[in-house]
Design a protein around this motif. Structure first.
Motif, PDB file in Angstrom:
ATOM      1  N   ARG A 159       0.847  -1.204   0.000  1.00 53.13           N
ATOM      2  CA  ARG A 159       0.000   0.000   0.000  1.00 53.13           C
ATOM      3  C   ARG A 159       0.876   1.246   0.000  1.00 53.13           C
ATOM      4  NH1 ARG A 159      -1.047   3.222   3.919  1.00 53.13           N
ATOM      5  NH2 ARG A 159      -0.451   1.734   5.509  1.00 53.13           N
ATOM      6  N   GLU A 160       1.938   1.216   0.789  1.00 54.18           N
ATOM      7  CA  GLU A 160       2.856   2.356   0.832  1.00 54.18           C
ATOM      8  C   GLU A 160       3.596   2.540  -0.488  1.00 54.18           C
ATOM      9  OE1 GLU A 160       5.569   2.087   4.108  1.00 54.18           O
ATOM     10  OE2 GLU A 160       4.187   3.152   5.429  1.00 54.18           O
ATOM     11  N   LEU A 161       3.931   1.428  -1.138  1.00 52.91           N
ATOM     12  CA  LEU A 161       4.667   1.487  -2.402  1.00 52.91           C
ATOM     13  C   LEU A 161       3.757   1.902  -3.558  1.00 52.91           C
ATOM     14  CD1 LEU A 161       6.713  -1.824  -1.995  1.00 52.91           C
ATOM     15  CD2 LEU A 161       7.535   0.524  -1.658  1.00 52.91           C
ATOM     16  N   GLY A 162       2.475   1.579  -3.411  1.00 54.22           N
ATOM     17  CA  GLY A 162       1.503   1.901  -4.439  1.00 54.22           C
ATOM     18  C   GLY A 162       0.557   0.735  -4.672  1.00 54.22           C
ATOM     19  N   CYS A 163      -0.714   0.984  -4.496  1.00 56.25           N
ATOM     20  CA  CYS A 163      -1.728  -0.057  -4.660  1.00 56.25           C
ATOM     21  C   CYS A 163      -2.972   0.573  -5.264  1.00 56.25           C
ATOM     22  CB  CYS A 163      -2.047  -0.699  -3.309  1.00 56.25           C
ATOM     23  SG  CYS A 163      -3.382  -1.900  -3.391  1.00 56.25           S
ATOM     24  N   SER A 164      -3.352   0.088  -6.442  1.00 58.09           N
ATOM     25  CA  SER A 164      -4.521   0.677  -7.103  1.00 58.09           C
ATOM     26  C   SER A 164      -5.821   0.317  -6.398  1.00 58.09           C
ATOM     27  CB  SER A 164      -4.565   0.297  -8.579  1.00 58.09           C
ATOM     28  OG  SER A 164      -4.468  -1.085  -8.737  1.00 58.09           O
ATOM     29  N   ALA A 165      -5.861  -0.805  -5.686  1.00 56.30           N
ATOM     30  CA  ALA A 165      -7.060  -1.140  -4.909  1.00 56.30           C
ATOM     31  C   ALA A 165      -7.229  -0.133  -3.778  1.00 56.30           C
ATOM     32  CB  ALA A 165      -6.976  -2.555  -4.355  1.00 56.30           C
ATOM     33  N   GLU A 166      -6.124   0.217  -3.144  1.00 57.46           N
ATOM     34  CA  GLU A 166      -6.180   1.214  -2.068  1.00 57.46           C
ATOM     35  C   GLU A 166      -6.644   2.552  -2.635  1.00 57.46           C
ATOM     36  OE1 GLU A 166      -4.972   4.371   0.642  1.00 57.46           O
ATOM     37  OE2 GLU A 166      -3.996   4.040  -1.274  1.00 57.46           O
ATOM     38  N   GLN A 167      -6.178   2.872  -3.826  1.00 58.36           N
ATOM     39  CA  GLN A 167      -6.591   4.129  -4.453  1.00 58.36           C
ATOM     40  C   GLN A 167      -8.079   4.108  -4.789  1.00 58.36           C
ATOM     41  OE1 GLN A 167      -3.876   4.448  -7.737  1.00 58.36           O
ATOM     42  NE2 GLN A 167      -2.118   4.772  -6.401  1.00 58.36           N
ATOM     43  N   LEU A 168      -8.584   2.948  -5.205  1.00 52.94           N
ATOM     44  CA  LEU A 168     -10.007   2.830  -5.535  1.00 52.94           C
ATOM     45  C   LEU A 168     -10.874   3.016  -4.291  1.00 52.94           C
ATOM     46  CD1 LEU A 168     -12.214   2.082  -7.656  1.00 52.94           C
ATOM     47  CD2 LEU A 168     -11.901  -0.288  -6.939  1.00 52.94           C
ATOM     48  N   PHE A 169     -10.467   2.401  -3.178  1.00 56.20           N
ATOM     49  CA  PHE A 169     -11.275   2.427  -1.964  1.00 56.20           C
ATOM     50  C   PHE A 169     -10.970   3.593  -1.042  1.00 56.20           C
ATOM     51  CE2 PHE A 169     -11.608  -2.074  -3.117  1.00 56.20           C
ATOM     52  CZ  PHE A 169     -12.971  -2.213  -3.073  1.00 56.20           C
ATOM     53  N   SER A 170      -9.901   4.322  -1.284  1.00 52.55           N
ATOM     54  CA  SER A 170      -9.470   5.393  -0.395  1.00 52.55           C
ATOM     55  C   SER A 170     -10.538   6.472  -0.249  1.00 52.55           C
ATOM     56  CB  SER A 170      -8.180   6.020  -0.924  1.00 52.55           C
ATOM     57  OG  SER A 170      -7.844   7.153  -0.171  1.00 52.55           O
ATOM     58  N   LYS A 171     -10.817   6.824   0.983  1.00 50.50           N
ATOM     59  CA  LYS A 171     -11.786   7.886   1.261  1.00 50.50           C
ATOM     60  C   LYS A 171     -11.261   9.234   0.765  1.00 50.50           C
ATOM     61  CE  LYS A 171     -13.748   5.499   5.166  1.00 50.50           C
ATOM     62  NZ  LYS A 171     -13.765   5.331   6.587  1.00 50.50           N
ATOM     63  N   LYS A 172      -9.943   9.419   0.831  1.00 51.40           N
ATOM     64  CA  LYS A 172      -9.342  10.671   0.354  1.00 51.40           C
ATOM     65  C   LYS A 172      -9.596  10.840  -1.135  1.00 51.40           C
ATOM     66  CE  LYS A 172      -5.554   9.842   3.380  1.00 51.40           C
ATOM     67  NZ  LYS A 172      -4.158   9.462   3.383  1.00 51.40           N
ATOM     68  N   ASN A 173      -9.389   9.775  -1.897  1.00 51.81           N
ATOM     69  CA  ASN A 173      -9.589   9.850  -3.344  1.00 51.81           C
ATOM     70  C   ASN A 173     -11.063  10.002  -3.685  1.00 51.81           C
ATOM     71  OD1 ASN A 173      -6.896   9.678  -3.852  1.00 51.81           O
ATOM     72  ND2 ASN A 173      -6.903   7.460  -4.146  1.00 51.81           N
ATOM     73  N   ALA A 174     -11.943   9.376  -2.935  1.00 48.66           N
ATOM     74  CA  ALA A 174     -13.378   9.519  -3.173  1.00 48.66           C
ATOM     75  C   ALA A 174     -13.807  10.969  -2.969  1.00 48.66           C
ATOM     76  CB  ALA A 174     -14.169   8.596  -2.251  1.00 48.66           C
ATOM     77  N   THR A 175     -13.230  11.612  -1.960  1.00 49.68           N
ATOM     78  CA  THR A 175     -13.538  13.020  -1.696  1.00 49.68           C
ATOM     79  C   THR A 175     -13.022  13.900  -2.840  1.00 49.68           C
ATOM     80  OG1 THR A 175     -13.351  12.582   0.672  1.00 49.68           O
ATOM     81  CG2 THR A 175     -13.306  14.879  -0.021  1.00 49.68           C
ATOM     82  N   LYS A 176     -11.816  13.607  -3.338  1.00 57.39           N
ATOM     83  CA  LYS A 176     -11.235  14.379  -4.448  1.00 57.39           C
ATOM     84  C   LYS A 176     -12.102  14.273  -5.694  1.00 57.39           C
ATOM     85  CE  LYS A 176      -6.403  13.944  -3.099  1.00 57.39           C
ATOM     86  NZ  LYS A 176      -5.119  13.305  -3.448  1.00 57.39           N
ATOM     87  N   LYS A 177     -12.616  13.065  -5.972  1.00 55.64           N
ATOM     88  CA  LYS A 177     -13.423  12.856  -7.174  1.00 55.64           C
ATOM     89  C   LYS A 177     -14.747  13.607  -7.097  1.00 55.64           C
ATOM     90  CE  LYS A 177     -11.443   8.420  -8.355  1.00 55.64           C
ATOM     91  NZ  LYS A 177     -11.626   6.985  -8.411  1.00 55.64           N
ATOM     92  N   LYS A 178     -15.287  13.790  -5.881  1.00 56.44           N
ATOM     93  CA  LYS A 178     -16.565  14.520  -5.715  1.00 56.44           C
ATOM     94  C   LYS A 178     -16.378  16.011  -5.964  1.00 56.44           C
ATOM     95  CE  LYS A 178     -18.794  11.395  -2.482  1.00 56.44           C
ATOM     96  NZ  LYS A 178     -19.268  11.227  -1.105  1.00 56.44           N
ATOM     97  N   ASN A 179     -15.215  16.534  -5.622  1.00 59.93           N
ATOM     98  CA  ASN A 179     -14.962  17.989  -5.748  1.00 59.93           C
ATOM     99  C   ASN A 179     -14.612  18.396  -7.143  1.00 59.93           C
ATOM    100  OD1 ASN A 179     -15.439  18.317  -3.052  1.00 59.93           O
ATOM    101  ND2 ASN A 179     -13.308  18.069  -2.489  1.00 59.93           N
TER     102      ASN A 179
END
Length: 179
Positions: A159-179
């Motif tokens: 996850r620290e190195l990079g994980c697209s599943a984490e990016q899909l489920f991340s609350k931070k990214n979900a918030t960014k996509k809404k804005n």
């Protein structure tokens, strides 16, 4: 004693808990499907084949490229994958883009028995089927969510190195996509 930020090898108790949740989910799904009149065992065979295909798909597409290849990940697949597949390219793991369409087959492991169980209840109510459905829903949602958020992903080096599943489920990214 402070918990580590990540694990290079997960403690075996986490592997055990993670797999118990998955196996219980699969087992409940298998039980529900096997109750289908006349064709239950045929459907059960298809369901088990589907689960095996899903597990092999994850190992051949993701685990081969993961930091945990040959190591003990939260699900133990990092130790099993080298027995079945050659090591891939860790850079490929970072370039993989996972979408909801990609994880739909994983959700079907629970959705298919859920639908079968509802149909069975409509045909003839049965407390055992209803209880199995409720347990399946709890394990597939809250149980799996707890394992991933509190035991697996929270301490994952990949996850620290990079994980697209984490990016899909991340609350931070979900918030960014809404804005």
């Amino acid at each position: 004693m402070a918990q580590p930020k990540t694990y290079s090898n997960y403690p075996y108790w986490i592997v055990l808990v993670s797999n118990l949740v998955s196996l219980a989910t699969y087992g409940l799904g298998a039980f529900i499907i096997s109750q289908t009149p006349k064709i239950g065992y045929a459907l059960l065979g298809l369901y088990i084949t589907y689960i095996i295909w899903l597990e092999l798909r994850v190992m051949s597409k993701s685990c081969v490229n993961c930091f945990y290849f040959g190591k003990c990940c939260a699900f133990g697949k990092g130790k099993i994958t080298p027995m079945l597949f050659k090591k891939g390219d860790p850079k490929k793991f970072l370039r993989t883009n996972i979408t909801w369409k990609d994880i739909l087959p994983d959700f079907l492991v629970s959705i298919i028995p859920l639908i079968a169980g509802i149909v069975l209840l409509i045909i003839k109510f049965n407390w055992l089927i209803l209880t199995s459905i409720v347990l399946l829903v709890v394990l597939a949602s809250a149980g799996s969510g707890f394992v991933r958020s509190s035991l697996a992903c929270k301490f994952c080096k990949q996850r620290e190195l990079g994980c697209s599943a984490e990016q899909l489920f991340s609350k931070k990214n979900a918030t960014k996509k809404k804005n």
